[in-house]
Design a protein around this motif. Structure first.
Motif, short mmCIF file in Angstrom:
data_model
loop_
_atom_site.label_atom_id
_atom_site.label_comp_id
_atom_site.label_asym_id
_atom_site.label_seq_id
_atom_site.Cartn_x
_atom_site.Cartn_y
_atom_site.Cartn_z
N ILE A 57 0.86 -1.18 0.00
CA ILE A 57 0.00 0.00 0.00
C ILE A 57 0.89 1.23 0.00
O ILE A 57 1.74 1.40 0.88
CB ILE A 57 -0.94 0.02 1.23
CG1 ILE A 57 -1.79 -1.25 1.28
CG2 ILE A 57 -1.79 1.28 1.24
CD1 ILE A 57 -2.66 -1.49 0.07
N SER A 58 0.70 2.09 -1.00
CA SER A 58 1.56 3.27 -1.12
C SER A 58 0.80 4.58 -0.97
O SER A 58 1.40 5.59 -0.62
CB SER A 58 2.28 3.26 -2.47
OG SER A 58 1.34 3.34 -3.53
N SER A 59 -0.51 4.56 -1.26
CA SER A 59 -1.24 5.83 -1.24
C SER A 59 -2.71 5.62 -0.91
O SER A 59 -3.19 4.50 -0.82
CB SER A 59 -1.10 6.54 -2.60
OG SER A 59 -1.68 5.76 -3.63
N LEU A 91 0.28 10.17 -0.30
CA LEU A 91 1.09 9.06 0.18
C LEU A 91 0.65 8.70 1.59
O LEU A 91 0.16 9.56 2.33
CB LEU A 91 2.57 9.43 0.16
CG LEU A 91 3.17 9.71 -1.21
CD1 LEU A 91 4.62 10.16 -1.07
CD2 LEU A 91 3.07 8.49 -2.11
N VAL A 92 0.81 7.44 1.96
CA VAL A 92 0.40 7.01 3.30
C VAL A 92 1.61 6.68 4.16
O VAL A 92 2.65 6.27 3.66
CB VAL A 92 -0.53 5.76 3.25
CG1 VAL A 92 -1.83 6.08 2.56
CG2 VAL A 92 0.16 4.57 2.61
N GLY A 93 1.41 6.87 5.46
CA GLY A 93 2.34 6.32 6.43
C GLY A 93 1.86 4.91 6.73
O GLY A 93 0.67 4.64 6.74
N ARG A 94 2.79 3.98 6.94
CA ARG A 94 2.44 2.58 7.17
C ARG A 94 3.02 2.13 8.50
O ARG A 94 4.16 2.51 8.83
CB ARG A 94 2.99 1.70 6.05
CG ARG A 94 2.47 2.06 4.68
CD ARG A 94 3.07 1.19 3.59
NE ARG A 94 4.50 1.40 3.37
CZ ARG A 94 5.01 2.28 2.52
NH1 ARG A 94 4.22 3.04 1.83
NH2 ARG A 94 6.31 2.38 2.38
N PRO A 101 0.32 -8.32 15.63
CA PRO A 101 0.99 -8.84 14.44
C PRO A 101 0.07 -9.18 13.26
O PRO A 101 0.58 -9.43 12.17
CB PRO A 101 1.71 -10.08 14.95
CG PRO A 101 0.90 -10.53 16.12
CD PRO A 101 0.40 -9.26 16.75
N THR A 102 -1.22 -9.20 13.45
CA THR A 102 -2.13 -9.55 12.35
C THR A 102 -2.86 -8.34 11.81
O THR A 102 -3.91 -8.46 11.20
CB THR A 102 -3.16 -10.61 12.80
OG1 THR A 102 -3.95 -10.07 13.86
CG2 THR A 102 -2.47 -11.89 13.25
N GLN A 103 -2.29 -7.16 12.02
CA GLN A 103 -2.92 -5.97 11.46
C GLN A 103 -1.86 -4.97 11.00
O GLN A 103 -0.72 -4.99 11.46
CB GLN A 103 -3.87 -5.32 12.46
CG GLN A 103 -3.23 -4.69 13.67
CD GLN A 103 -4.27 -4.13 14.63
OE1 GLN A 103 -5.30 -4.75 14.87
NE2 GLN A 103 -3.99 -2.98 15.19
N ALA A 104 -2.27 -4.12 10.08
CA ALA A 104 -1.43 -3.04 9.57
C ALA A 104 -2.29 -1.79 9.51
O ALA A 104 -3.48 -1.86 9.21
CB ALA A 104 -0.88 -3.38 8.19
#
Length: 158
Positions: A57-59, A91-94, A101-104
Protein backbone atom coordinates in the motif's frame (compact mmCIF):
# COMPACT_ATOMS: atom_id res chain seq x y z
CA UNK A 1 -8.37 -31.58 2.75
CA UNK A 2 -7.85 -29.17 5.65
CA UNK A 3 -9.06 -25.68 4.95
CA UNK A 4 -8.81 -22.66 7.19
CA UNK A 5 -10.46 -19.36 6.45
CA UNK A 6 -8.43 -16.19 6.86
CA UNK A 7 -10.64 -13.13 6.76
CA UNK A 8 -9.40 -9.65 6.03
CA UNK A 9 -11.43 -6.74 7.27
CA UNK A 10 -10.80 -3.18 8.12
CA UNK A 11 -11.98 -0.10 9.85
CA UNK A 12 -11.23 3.55 9.26
CA UNK A 13 -11.01 6.34 11.79
CA UNK A 14 -11.91 9.57 9.99
CA UNK A 15 -10.60 12.60 11.89
CA UNK A 16 -11.65 16.08 10.78
CA UNK A 17 -9.83 18.97 12.44
CA UNK A 18 -10.86 22.59 11.96
CA UNK A 19 -7.52 24.39 12.14
CA UNK A 20 -9.18 27.74 12.95
CA UNK A 21 -11.29 26.54 15.91
CA UNK A 22 -9.29 23.41 16.87
CA UNK A 23 -12.59 21.50 16.89
CA UNK A 24 -12.05 17.79 16.15
CA UNK A 25 -14.72 15.37 14.93
CA UNK A 26 -13.93 11.66 14.79
CA UNK A 27 -15.95 8.87 13.18
CA UNK A 28 -15.15 5.18 12.80
CA UNK A 29 -16.47 3.26 9.77
CA UNK A 30 -16.03 -0.23 8.32
CA UNK A 31 -14.37 -0.68 4.93
CA UNK A 32 -14.62 -3.30 2.21
CA UNK A 33 -11.53 -5.25 1.18
CA UNK A 34 -11.84 -5.49 -2.59
CA UNK A 35 -11.30 -8.60 -4.72
CA UNK A 36 -8.24 -6.92 -6.23
CA UNK A 37 -6.81 -6.57 -2.71
CA UNK A 38 -7.40 -10.24 -1.97
CA UNK A 39 -5.76 -11.16 -5.28
CA UNK A 40 -2.78 -8.99 -4.38
CA UNK A 41 -2.34 -10.88 -1.09
CA UNK A 42 -2.67 -14.31 -2.73
CA UNK A 43 -0.17 -13.44 -5.47
CA UNK A 44 2.29 -12.13 -2.87
CA UNK A 45 2.06 -15.36 -0.85
CA UNK A 46 2.59 -17.43 -4.00
CA UNK A 47 5.64 -15.42 -5.04
CA UNK A 48 3.86 -14.12 -8.14
CA UNK A 49 5.16 -10.60 -7.72
CA UNK A 50 6.43 -7.89 -9.99
CA UNK A 51 10.04 -6.77 -10.19
CA UNK A 52 10.46 -4.33 -8.59
CA UNK A 53 8.03 -5.39 -5.87
CA UNK A 54 4.95 -3.15 -5.98
CA UNK A 55 2.31 -5.08 -4.01
CA UNK A 56 2.38 -2.81 -0.98
CA UNK A 57 0.00 0.00 0.00
CA UNK A 58 1.56 3.27 -1.12
CA UNK A 59 -1.24 5.83 -1.24
CA UNK A 60 -4.80 6.78 -0.46
CA UNK A 61 -7.09 8.05 -3.21
CA UNK A 62 -10.10 10.28 -2.50
CA UNK A 63 -13.32 10.64 -4.46
CA UNK A 64 -16.55 12.58 -4.80
CA UNK A 65 -18.93 9.88 -6.10
CA UNK A 66 -19.59 7.82 -2.98
CA UNK A 67 -23.15 8.94 -2.32
CA UNK A 68 -26.56 7.89 -3.59
CA UNK A 69 -28.42 11.09 -2.81
CA UNK A 70 -27.25 11.76 0.74
CA UNK A 71 -26.66 8.08 1.62
CA UNK A 72 -23.19 6.50 1.31
CA UNK A 73 -23.18 3.88 -1.45
CA UNK A 74 -22.56 0.23 -0.60
CA UNK A 75 -19.11 -0.82 -1.73
CA UNK A 76 -19.08 -4.02 -3.78
CA UNK A 77 -15.91 -6.11 -3.43
CA UNK A 78 -15.74 -6.32 -7.24
CA UNK A 79 -15.08 -2.61 -7.74
CA UNK A 80 -11.74 -1.71 -9.33
CA UNK A 81 -11.94 2.07 -8.97
CA UNK A 82 -13.62 4.75 -6.92
CA UNK A 83 -17.12 5.69 -8.02
CA UNK A 84 -15.79 9.12 -9.10
CA UNK A 85 -12.19 10.01 -8.36
CA UNK A 86 -11.49 13.58 -7.29
CA UNK A 87 -7.98 13.29 -8.67
CA UNK A 88 -6.63 13.65 -5.14
CA UNK A 89 -4.11 11.08 -3.94
CA UNK A 90 -1.79 11.26 -0.93
CA UNK A 91 1.09 9.06 0.18
CA UNK A 92 0.40 7.01 3.30
CA UNK A 93 2.34 6.32 6.43
CA UNK A 94 2.44 2.58 7.17
CA UNK A 95 2.82 0.79 10.49
CA UNK A 96 2.95 -2.77 11.80
CA UNK A 97 3.80 -3.92 15.33
CA UNK A 98 4.72 -7.13 17.13
CA UNK A 99 2.06 -6.23 19.71
CA UNK A 100 -0.65 -6.54 17.00
CA UNK A 101 0.99 -8.84 14.44
CA UNK A 102 -2.13 -9.55 12.35
CA UNK A 103 -2.92 -5.97 11.46
CA UNK A 104 -1.43 -3.04 9.57
CA UNK A 105 -2.39 0.62 9.77
CA UNK A 106 -2.16 3.22 7.00
CA UNK A 107 -2.51 6.96 7.56
CA UNK A 108 -3.30 9.53 4.90
CA UNK A 109 -4.00 13.23 5.40
CA UNK A 110 -5.63 15.87 3.26
CA UNK A 111 -3.84 18.93 4.62
CA UNK A 112 -5.21 22.47 4.50
CA UNK A 113 -3.91 22.93 0.94
CA UNK A 114 -5.23 19.71 -0.61
CA UNK A 115 -8.70 18.97 -2.02
CA UNK A 116 -10.23 22.35 -1.20
CA UNK A 117 -13.68 22.99 -2.69
CA UNK A 118 -14.46 19.26 -2.99
CA UNK A 119 -17.15 17.25 -1.21
CA UNK A 120 -15.06 14.19 -0.32
CA UNK A 121 -17.20 11.07 0.33
CA UNK A 122 -15.13 8.05 -0.67
CA UNK A 123 -11.56 6.82 -0.31
CA UNK A 124 -9.45 3.80 -1.17
CA UNK A 125 -6.12 2.28 -0.22
CA UNK A 126 -4.03 1.95 -3.36
CA UNK A 127 -1.08 -0.35 -3.97
CA UNK A 128 2.09 0.80 -5.70
CA UNK A 129 1.01 -1.14 -8.82
CA UNK A 130 -2.16 0.99 -9.03
CA UNK A 131 -4.68 -1.63 -7.86
CA UNK A 132 -7.12 -0.67 -5.12
CA UNK A 133 -6.91 -2.79 -1.97
CA UNK A 134 -9.93 -1.61 0.01
CA UNK A 135 -12.52 1.15 -0.17
CA UNK A 136 -14.92 3.13 1.99
CA UNK A 137 -17.78 5.56 1.44
CA UNK A 138 -19.00 8.08 4.00
CA UNK A 139 -21.15 11.21 4.34
CA UNK A 140 -19.68 14.16 2.44
CA UNK A 141 -16.95 16.23 4.01
CA UNK A 142 -16.87 19.68 2.42
CA UNK A 143 -13.14 20.33 2.23
CA UNK A 144 -11.97 23.88 2.87
CA UNK A 145 -8.59 25.45 3.60
CA UNK A 146 -9.38 25.42 7.33
CA UNK A 147 -9.97 21.65 7.45
CA UNK A 148 -7.46 18.86 7.78
CA UNK A 149 -8.88 15.38 7.16
CA UNK A 150 -6.93 12.34 8.35
CA UNK A 151 -7.87 8.71 7.72
CA UNK A 152 -6.29 6.08 9.96
CA UNK A 153 -7.06 2.87 8.08
CA UNK A 154 -6.47 -0.47 9.84
CA UNK A 155 -6.58 -3.81 8.02
CA UNK A 156 -6.98 -6.87 10.30
CA UNK A 157 -6.46 -10.53 9.39
CA UNK A 158 -8.45 -12.93 11.55
Amino acid sequence: MIQESINSKGFVDIIVRDMKTNKVVKECRQNTVLSSGKTLMARSLAGEVNDPFDFYISSMEFGIGGLDGSTPKTVSSGLTSLYLSAGVEVLVGRSWSNSAPTQATFTGTLNTETGNGLDINEAALKSANGDLFSMITFPSLSKTSSLQITLNWTIVFS
